[in-house]
Design a protein around this motif. Structure first.
Motif, PDB file in Angstrom:
ATOM      1  N   LEU A  47      21.595  13.746  35.828  1.00  0.00           N
ATOM      2  CA  LEU A  47      21.649  14.425  37.130  1.00  0.00           C
ATOM      3  C   LEU A  47      23.031  14.297  37.758  1.00  0.00           C
ATOM      4  O   LEU A  47      23.516  15.230  38.392  1.00  0.00           O
ATOM      5  CB  LEU A  47      20.591  13.864  38.070  1.00  0.00           C
ATOM      6  CG  LEU A  47      19.183  14.383  37.853  1.00  0.00           C
ATOM      7  CD1 LEU A  47      18.205  13.696  38.796  1.00  0.00           C
ATOM      8  CD2 LEU A  47      19.111  15.878  38.052  1.00  0.00           C
ATOM      9  N   GLU A  48      23.682  13.160  37.580  1.00  0.00           N
ATOM     10  CA  GLU A  48      25.026  12.994  38.123  1.00  0.00           C
ATOM     11  C   GLU A  48      26.002  13.957  37.468  1.00  0.00           C
ATOM     12  O   GLU A  48      26.879  14.516  38.124  1.00  0.00           O
ATOM     13  CB  GLU A  48      25.497  11.541  37.955  1.00  0.00           C
ATOM     14  CG  GLU A  48      26.811  11.273  38.641  1.00  0.00           C
ATOM     15  CD  GLU A  48      26.806  11.627  40.116  1.00  0.00           C
ATOM     16  OE1 GLU A  48      27.827  12.174  40.590  1.00  0.00           O
ATOM     17  OE2 GLU A  48      25.804  11.406  40.801  1.00  0.00           O
TER      18      GLU A  48
ATOM     19  N   GLY B 115      29.511  18.729  38.204  1.00  0.00           N
ATOM     20  CA  GLY B 115      30.128  19.932  37.674  1.00  0.00           C
ATOM     21  C   GLY B 115      29.466  21.243  38.037  1.00  0.00           C
ATOM     22  O   GLY B 115      30.074  22.294  37.916  1.00  0.00           O
ATOM     23  N   ALA B 116      28.232  21.188  38.489  1.00  0.00           N
ATOM     24  CA  ALA B 116      27.465  22.419  38.693  1.00  0.00           C
ATOM     25  C   ALA B 116      28.065  23.326  39.759  1.00  0.00           C
ATOM     26  O   ALA B 116      28.199  24.532  39.542  1.00  0.00           O
ATOM     27  CB  ALA B 116      26.018  22.094  39.050  1.00  0.00           C
ATOM     28  N   ALA B 117      28.394  22.783  40.892  1.00  0.00           N
ATOM     29  CA  ALA B 117      28.854  23.616  42.002  1.00  0.00           C
ATOM     30  C   ALA B 117      30.087  24.417  41.628  1.00  0.00           C
ATOM     31  O   ALA B 117      30.143  25.633  41.852  1.00  0.00           O
ATOM     32  CB  ALA B 117      29.122  22.751  43.235  1.00  0.00           C
ATOM     33  N   GLY B 118      31.074  23.769  41.029  1.00  0.00           N
ATOM     34  CA  GLY B 118      32.297  24.480  40.648  1.00  0.00           C
ATOM     35  C   GLY B 118      32.051  25.525  39.577  1.00  0.00           C
ATOM     36  O   GLY B 118      32.525  26.660  39.681  1.00  0.00           O
ATOM     37  N   GLU B 119      31.302  25.153  38.545  1.00  0.00           N
ATOM     38  CA  GLU B 119      31.019  26.092  37.457  1.00  0.00           C
ATOM     39  C   GLU B 119      30.233  27.299  37.946  1.00  0.00           C
ATOM     40  O   GLU B 119      30.541  28.445  37.598  1.00  0.00           O
ATOM     41  CB  GLU B 119      30.234  25.400  36.343  1.00  0.00           C
ATOM     42  CG  GLU B 119      31.037  24.404  35.552  1.00  0.00           C
ATOM     43  CD  GLU B 119      30.191  23.731  34.485  1.00  0.00           C
ATOM     44  OE1 GLU B 119      29.467  24.449  33.772  1.00  0.00           O
ATOM     45  OE2 GLU B 119      30.257  22.506  34.381  1.00  0.00           O
TER      46      GLU B 119
ATOM     47  N   THR C 214      32.285  25.607  47.629  1.00  0.00           N
ATOM     48  CA  THR C 214      30.915  25.529  47.120  1.00  0.00           C
ATOM     49  C   THR C 214      30.242  24.305  47.724  1.00  0.00           C
ATOM     50  O   THR C 214      30.909  23.355  48.145  1.00  0.00           O
ATOM     51  CB  THR C 214      30.875  25.396  45.585  1.00  0.00           C
ATOM     52  OG1 THR C 214      31.567  24.220  45.204  1.00  0.00           O
ATOM     53  CG2 THR C 214      31.465  26.609  44.902  1.00  0.00           C
ATOM     54  N   SER C 215      28.930  24.356  47.758  1.00  0.00           N
ATOM     55  CA  SER C 215      28.155  23.218  48.229  1.00  0.00           C
ATOM     56  C   SER C 215      26.866  23.148  47.427  1.00  0.00           C
ATOM     57  O   SER C 215      26.104  24.125  47.393  1.00  0.00           O
ATOM     58  CB  SER C 215      27.846  23.361  49.720  1.00  0.00           C
ATOM     59  OG  SER C 215      27.063  22.278  50.161  1.00  0.00           O
ATOM     60  N   LEU C 216      26.625  22.032  46.798  1.00  0.00           N
ATOM     61  CA  LEU C 216      25.420  21.840  46.009  1.00  0.00           C
ATOM     62  C   LEU C 216      24.240  21.625  46.952  1.00  0.00           C
ATOM     63  O   LEU C 216      24.260  20.724  47.782  1.00  0.00           O
ATOM     64  CB  LEU C 216      25.590  20.632  45.084  1.00  0.00           C
ATOM     65  CG  LEU C 216      24.463  20.358  44.113  1.00  0.00           C
ATOM     66  CD1 LEU C 216      24.350  21.483  43.085  1.00  0.00           C
ATOM     67  CD2 LEU C 216      24.694  19.031  43.413  1.00  0.00           C
ATOM     68  N   VAL C 217      23.231  22.477  46.829  1.00  0.00           N
ATOM     69  CA  VAL C 217      22.028  22.366  47.656  1.00  0.00           C
ATOM     70  C   VAL C 217      21.019  21.454  46.978  1.00  0.00           C
ATOM     71  O   VAL C 217      20.452  20.558  47.597  1.00  0.00           O
ATOM     72  CB  VAL C 217      21.409  23.755  47.927  1.00  0.00           C
ATOM     73  CG1 VAL C 217      20.098  23.640  48.668  1.00  0.00           C
ATOM     74  CG2 VAL C 217      22.388  24.633  48.684  1.00  0.00           C
ATOM     75  N   SER C 218      20.760  21.692  45.703  1.00  0.00           N
ATOM     76  CA  SER C 218      19.828  20.848  44.952  1.00  0.00           C
ATOM     77  C   SER C 218      20.211  20.881  43.481  1.00  0.00           C
ATOM     78  O   SER C 218      20.831  21.828  43.010  1.00  0.00           O
ATOM     79  CB  SER C 218      18.391  21.333  45.132  1.00  0.00           C
ATOM     80  OG  SER C 218      18.207  22.598  44.544  1.00  0.00           O
ATOM     81  N   ALA C 219      19.811  19.819  42.782  1.00  0.00           N
ATOM     82  CA  ALA C 219      20.131  19.749  41.353  1.00  0.00           C
ATOM     83  C   ALA C 219      19.014  19.043  40.610  1.00  0.00           C
ATOM     84  O   ALA C 219      18.442  18.077  41.103  1.00  0.00           O
ATOM     85  CB  ALA C 219      21.442  19.001  41.138  1.00  0.00           C
ATOM     86  N   GLU C 220      18.714  19.580  39.464  1.00  0.00           N
ATOM     87  CA  GLU C 220      17.799  18.963  38.518  1.00  0.00           C
ATOM     88  C   GLU C 220      18.556  18.918  37.198  1.00  0.00           C
ATOM     89  O   GLU C 220      19.675  19.408  37.111  1.00  0.00           O
ATOM     90  CB  GLU C 220      16.526  19.807  38.396  1.00  0.00           C
ATOM     91  CG  GLU C 220      15.763  19.959  39.710  1.00  0.00           C
ATOM     92  CD  GLU C 220      14.711  21.038  39.658  1.00  0.00           C
ATOM     93  OE1 GLU C 220      14.323  21.453  38.556  1.00  0.00           O
ATOM     94  OE2 GLU C 220      14.281  21.479  40.725  1.00  0.00           O
TER      95      GLU C 220
ATOM     96  N   TRP D  48      25.904  27.335  32.216  1.00  0.00           N
ATOM     97  CA  TRP D  48      24.973  27.752  33.262  1.00  0.00           C
ATOM     98  C   TRP D  48      24.756  29.253  33.187  1.00  0.00           C
ATOM     99  O   TRP D  48      25.675  30.004  32.855  1.00  0.00           O
ATOM    100  CB  TRP D  48      25.534  27.400  34.639  1.00  0.00           C
ATOM    101  CG  TRP D  48      25.560  25.944  34.897  1.00  0.00           C
ATOM    102  CD1 TRP D  48      26.608  25.095  34.748  1.00  0.00           C
ATOM    103  CD2 TRP D  48      24.473  25.144  35.338  1.00  0.00           C
ATOM    104  NE1 TRP D  48      26.239  23.815  35.072  1.00  0.00           N
ATOM    105  CE2 TRP D  48      24.932  23.822  35.443  1.00  0.00           C
ATOM    106  CE3 TRP D  48      23.149  25.413  35.668  1.00  0.00           C
ATOM    107  CZ2 TRP D  48      24.121  22.771  35.854  1.00  0.00           C
ATOM    108  CZ3 TRP D  48      22.340  24.371  36.078  1.00  0.00           C
ATOM    109  CH2 TRP D  48      22.824  23.071  36.164  1.00  0.00           C
ATOM    110  N   SER D  49      23.549  29.686  33.536  1.00  0.00           N
ATOM    111  CA  SER D  49      23.230  31.112  33.659  1.00  0.00           C
ATOM    112  C   SER D  49      22.609  31.323  35.028  1.00  0.00           C
ATOM    113  O   SER D  49      21.701  30.586  35.430  1.00  0.00           O
ATOM    114  CB  SER D  49      22.236  31.544  32.573  1.00  0.00           C
ATOM    115  OG  SER D  49      22.823  31.453  31.306  1.00  0.00           O
TER     116      SER D  49
END
Length: 184
Positions: A59-60, A65-69, A130-136, A176-177
């Motif tokens: 999750l970390e 990396g998720a928000a930027g990608e 960007t701002s991460l709202v939630s992540a799984e 990511w898609s």
């Protein structure tokens, strides 16, 4: 029962040796049980530590990396130029999934490609934040803030736009898609 038997029974002289010896084997049996329970608890704790630690680590990695990608993907799928619009739409579709892929494909064929060619429309979007709202482990929701420059044959002077979108993405393999894009 005689008086001696009654006294022996009340003082417990004969019967003390029996129950006292019976208690010792019970104490000896408790020690292995406690040891086994302790070993089981330690094993369970170790398994949970590594299982939860691995999941938290995964999750970390998503969070970092998720928000930027996902922001970069969003800018990519929204950008096109009249000369390459068909290829731009096809490239964008490789980063989409689910119902959003179908909706975008339909919109690209019926609106984006024809209008871009006919009116010489060009759209270039850049991520401003960007701002991460939630992540799984395999999904994330990100707010993406964009700055866009749009030009057309009718108005060659660039039009500056700002936009924010909520993007839902799913991990497919190592990338990511985008599965949903909602303008805010």
């Amino acid at each position: 029962m005689t008086m001696e038997q009654t006294l022996e029974r009340n003082t417990g002289t004969d019967e003390d040796s029996g129950p006292a010896e019976a208690v010792r084997p019970r104490r000896r049996a408790v020690l292995p049980v406690v040891a086994v329970v302790t070993v089981l608890l330690l094993g369970y704790s170790a398994i949970m530590h590594f299982t939860v630690g691995t999941r938290d680590s995964s999750l970390e990695q998503v969070r970092s990396g998720a928000a930027g990608e996902i922001g970069d993907l969003t800018a990519t799928i929204l950008s096109y130029s009249p000369d390459t619009v068909e290829a731009d739409v096809e490239t964008a579709k490789t980063h989409l999934t689910g119902n959003f892929l179908t909706e975008f494909s339909d919109l690209g064929a019926s609106d984006i490609v024809p209008r871009a060619k006919q009116d010489a429309i060009s759209a270039q979007w850049d991520v401003t934040g960007t701002s991460l709202v939630s992540a799984e482990a395999d999904a994330a929701t990100v707010l993406v803030f964009l700055h866009g420059t749009v030009t057309s044959g009718a108005t060659p002077q660039p039009e500056e736009l700002s936009s924010s979108v909520r993007v839902r993405a799913e991990r497919t393999g190592q990338s990511w898609s985008i599965s949903d894009l909602e303008p805010l």
